[in-house]
Design a protein around this motif. Structure first.
Motif, PDB file in Angstrom:
ATOM      1  N   SER A  11       0.850  -1.192   0.000  1.00  0.00           N
ATOM      2  CA  SER A  11       0.000   0.000   0.000  1.00  0.00           C
ATOM      3  C   SER A  11       0.882   1.236   0.000  1.00  0.00           C
ATOM      4  CB  SER A  11      -0.911   0.025   1.221  1.00  0.00           C
ATOM      5  OG  SER A  11      -1.497   1.314   1.335  1.00  0.00           O
ATOM      6  N   LEU A  12       0.512   2.197  -0.817  1.00  0.00           N
ATOM      7  CA  LEU A  12       1.273   3.447  -0.907  1.00  0.00           C
ATOM      8  C   LEU A  12       1.357   4.134   0.452  1.00  0.00           C
ATOM      9  CD1 LEU A  12       2.684   5.502  -2.788  1.00  0.00           C
ATOM     10  CD2 LEU A  12       0.464   6.593  -3.130  1.00  0.00           C
ATOM     11  N   ARG A  13       0.390   3.852   1.313  1.00  0.00           N
ATOM     12  CA  ARG A  13       0.361   4.492   2.626  1.00  0.00           C
ATOM     13  C   ARG A  13       1.642   4.216   3.432  1.00  0.00           C
ATOM     14  NH1 ARG A  13      -4.037   6.549   4.716  1.00  0.00           N
ATOM     15  NH2 ARG A  13      -5.353   5.302   3.349  1.00  0.00           N
ATOM     16  N   GLU A  14       2.176   2.994   3.301  1.00  0.00           N
ATOM     17  CA  GLU A  14       3.376   2.651   4.080  1.00  0.00           C
ATOM     18  C   GLU A  14       4.577   3.489   3.625  1.00  0.00           C
ATOM     19  OE1 GLU A  14       5.055  -1.529   2.619  1.00  0.00           O
ATOM     20  OE2 GLU A  14       2.873  -1.499   2.414  1.00  0.00           O
ATOM     21  N   VAL A  15       4.629   3.794   2.329  1.00  0.00           N
ATOM     22  CA  VAL A  15       5.703   4.638   1.802  1.00  0.00           C
ATOM     23  C   VAL A  15       5.527   6.068   2.302  1.00  0.00           C
ATOM     24  CG1 VAL A  15       6.689   5.629  -0.317  1.00  0.00           C
ATOM     25  CG2 VAL A  15       6.078   3.198  -0.236  1.00  0.00           C
ATOM     26  N   LEU A  16       4.297   6.557   2.218  1.00  0.00           N
ATOM     27  CA  LEU A  16       3.999   7.911   2.704  1.00  0.00           C
ATOM     28  C   LEU A  16       4.359   8.044   4.179  1.00  0.00           C
ATOM     29  CD1 LEU A  16       2.698  10.757   2.646  1.00  0.00           C
ATOM     30  CD2 LEU A  16       0.482   9.654   2.927  1.00  0.00           C
ATOM     31  N   ASP A  17       3.889   7.095   4.997  1.00  0.00           N
ATOM     32  CA  ASP A  17       4.128   7.169   6.446  1.00  0.00           C
ATOM     33  C   ASP A  17       5.618   7.149   6.772  1.00  0.00           C
ATOM     34  OD1 ASP A  17       1.422   7.304   6.873  1.00  0.00           O
ATOM     35  OD2 ASP A  17       1.189   5.188   7.398  1.00  0.00           O
ATOM     36  N   ALA A  18       6.367   6.291   6.067  1.00  0.00           N
ATOM     37  CA  ALA A  18       7.804   6.182   6.337  1.00  0.00           C
ATOM     38  C   ALA A  18       8.538   7.467   5.948  1.00  0.00           C
ATOM     39  CB  ALA A  18       8.389   4.993   5.593  1.00  0.00           C
ATOM     40  N   PHE A  19       8.294   7.966   4.738  1.00  0.00           N
ATOM     41  CA  PHE A  19       9.018   9.154   4.297  1.00  0.00           C
ATOM     42  C   PHE A  19       8.589  10.399   5.074  1.00  0.00           C
ATOM     43  CE2 PHE A  19      10.285   6.462   0.742  1.00  0.00           C
ATOM     44  CZ  PHE A  19      11.630   6.793   0.652  1.00  0.00           C
ATOM     45  N   ARG A  20       7.362  10.388   5.568  1.00  0.00           N
ATOM     46  CA  ARG A  20       6.888  11.498   6.399  1.00  0.00           C
ATOM     47  C   ARG A  20       7.681  11.562   7.711  1.00  0.00           C
ATOM     48  NH1 ARG A  20       0.986  10.620   7.490  1.00  0.00           N
ATOM     49  NH2 ARG A  20       0.353  11.909   5.742  1.00  0.00           N
ATOM     50  N   ARG A  21       8.109  10.387   8.189  1.00  0.00           N
ATOM     51  CA  ARG A  21       8.861  10.328   9.458  1.00  0.00           C
ATOM     52  C   ARG A  21      10.360  10.530   9.263  1.00  0.00           C
ATOM     53  NH1 ARG A  21       9.170   5.354  11.699  1.00  0.00           N
ATOM     54  NH2 ARG A  21       8.324   4.259   9.912  1.00  0.00           N
ATOM     55  N   CYS A  22      10.783  10.635   8.012  1.00  0.00           N
ATOM     56  CA  CYS A  22      12.206  10.587   7.698  1.00  0.00           C
ATOM     57  C   CYS A  22      13.011  11.799   8.148  1.00  0.00           C
ATOM     58  CB  CYS A  22      12.382  10.459   6.188  1.00  0.00           C
ATOM     59  SG  CYS A  22      12.957   8.858   5.689  1.00  0.00           S
ATOM     60  N   VAL A  23      12.442  12.984   7.999  1.00  0.00           N
ATOM     61  CA  VAL A  23      13.236  14.199   8.151  1.00  0.00           C
ATOM     62  C   VAL A  23      12.961  14.857   9.497  1.00  0.00           C
ATOM     63  CG1 VAL A  23      13.716  16.485   7.168  1.00  0.00           C
ATOM     64  CG2 VAL A  23      13.279  14.540   5.652  1.00  0.00           C
ATOM     65  N   THR A  24      14.034  15.125  10.253  1.00  0.00           N
ATOM     66  CA  THR A  24      13.884  15.772  11.557  1.00  0.00           C
ATOM     67  C   THR A  24      13.815  17.293  11.386  1.00  0.00           C
ATOM     68  OG1 THR A  24      16.245  16.122  11.925  1.00  0.00           O
ATOM     69  CG2 THR A  24      15.356  13.970  12.565  1.00  0.00           C
ATOM     70  N   GLU A  25      13.545  17.999  12.477  1.00  0.00           N
ATOM     71  CA  GLU A  25      13.531  19.470  12.437  1.00  0.00           C
ATOM     72  C   GLU A  25      14.903  20.011  12.055  1.00  0.00           C
ATOM     73  OE1 GLU A  25      11.992  20.980  16.138  1.00  0.00           O
ATOM     74  OE2 GLU A  25      10.034  20.039  15.795  1.00  0.00           O
ATOM     75  N   GLN A  26      15.944  19.264  12.381  1.00  0.00           N
ATOM     76  CA  GLN A  26      17.314  19.683  12.036  1.00  0.00           C
ATOM     77  C   GLN A  26      17.696  19.296  10.598  1.00  0.00           C
ATOM     78  OE1 GLN A  26      16.733  17.853  15.107  1.00  0.00           O
ATOM     79  NE2 GLN A  26      16.415  19.911  15.952  1.00  0.00           N
TER      80      GLN A  26
END
Length: 208
Positions: A11-26
């Protein structure tokens, strides 16, 4: 729960969820969600059958290599992995075919191709073979030998229709699939551009 989810259909959702979590505020790229996102993309490629096996097989091997580096050194982010390997000196880094940096670079190039391809799918162009070839020529092709390029271009002619692709996304109707692509692509693009910047800064974009 994560392992169980990963066993079902893509499901595309798993890709979205993972990449959404990828980048920190820094603006660091976290390795765990990065690898998760890649595992999702690999499942997407595998659900398309043999057409993409020349890319998915390579990606599977690269993800496994990075998981090993992560376990061994406890890297949290892409930045920490790069810093660690650069500390050994540029010559040592260039000499190692299994370095984390080289492995990330190979995935990074493939990520660009996937990003462009997904953007094409979202754009509404019905001819997926054209989309895929254009995305490939603008990204991975320059890093592949002629034989592979030729085989890839032939393989892309056998791609399923745009409708079939949107169905493979497994997130509901075509409209919902297009909407989720619209949501996922900027996150993938963000990870791509941070990595590109990091590798440019340290002159790692041409690691053999």
């Amino acid at each position: 729960a994560m392992a169980a989810a990963a066993a079902g259909p893509f499901s595309l959702r798993e890709v979205l969820d993972a990449f959404r979590r990828c980048v920190t505020e820094q603006r660091e790229v976290l390795l765990e969600p990065y690898l998760s996102g890649w595992r999702g993309l690999i499942r997407f490629l595998q659900s398309l059958g043999a057409v993409f096996s020349f890319i998915s097989k390579d990606a599977v091997a690269k993800v496994a290599l990075l998981e090993g580096h992560q376990r061994q050194h406890g890297f949290v982010s892409l930045q920490s992995l790069v810093q660690h390997e650069l500390a050994a000196g540029p010559a040592a880094l260039r000499a190692r075919s299994d370095s984390g940096c080289r492995t990330v670079l190979r995935l990074h190039r493939a990520l660009r191709w996937l990003q462009l391809f997904l953007e094409g799918l979202r754009s509404g162009e019905p001819r997926t073979s054209v989309l895929c070839t254009d995305a490939y020529n603008a990204s991975l092709a320059q890093h592949h030998p002629w034989v592979v390029r030729k085989a890839a271009t032939v393989a892309f002619c056998a791609l399923p229709s745009r409708d079939a692709f949107l169905e493979i996304m497994n997130v509901g109707s075509q409209e919902e699939a297009v909407a989720m692509l619209g949501e996922a692509i900027p996150y993938i693009g963000d990870v791509y551009s941070i990595t590109q910047e990091l590798f440019t800064q340290h002159k790692l974009l041409d690691l053999p």
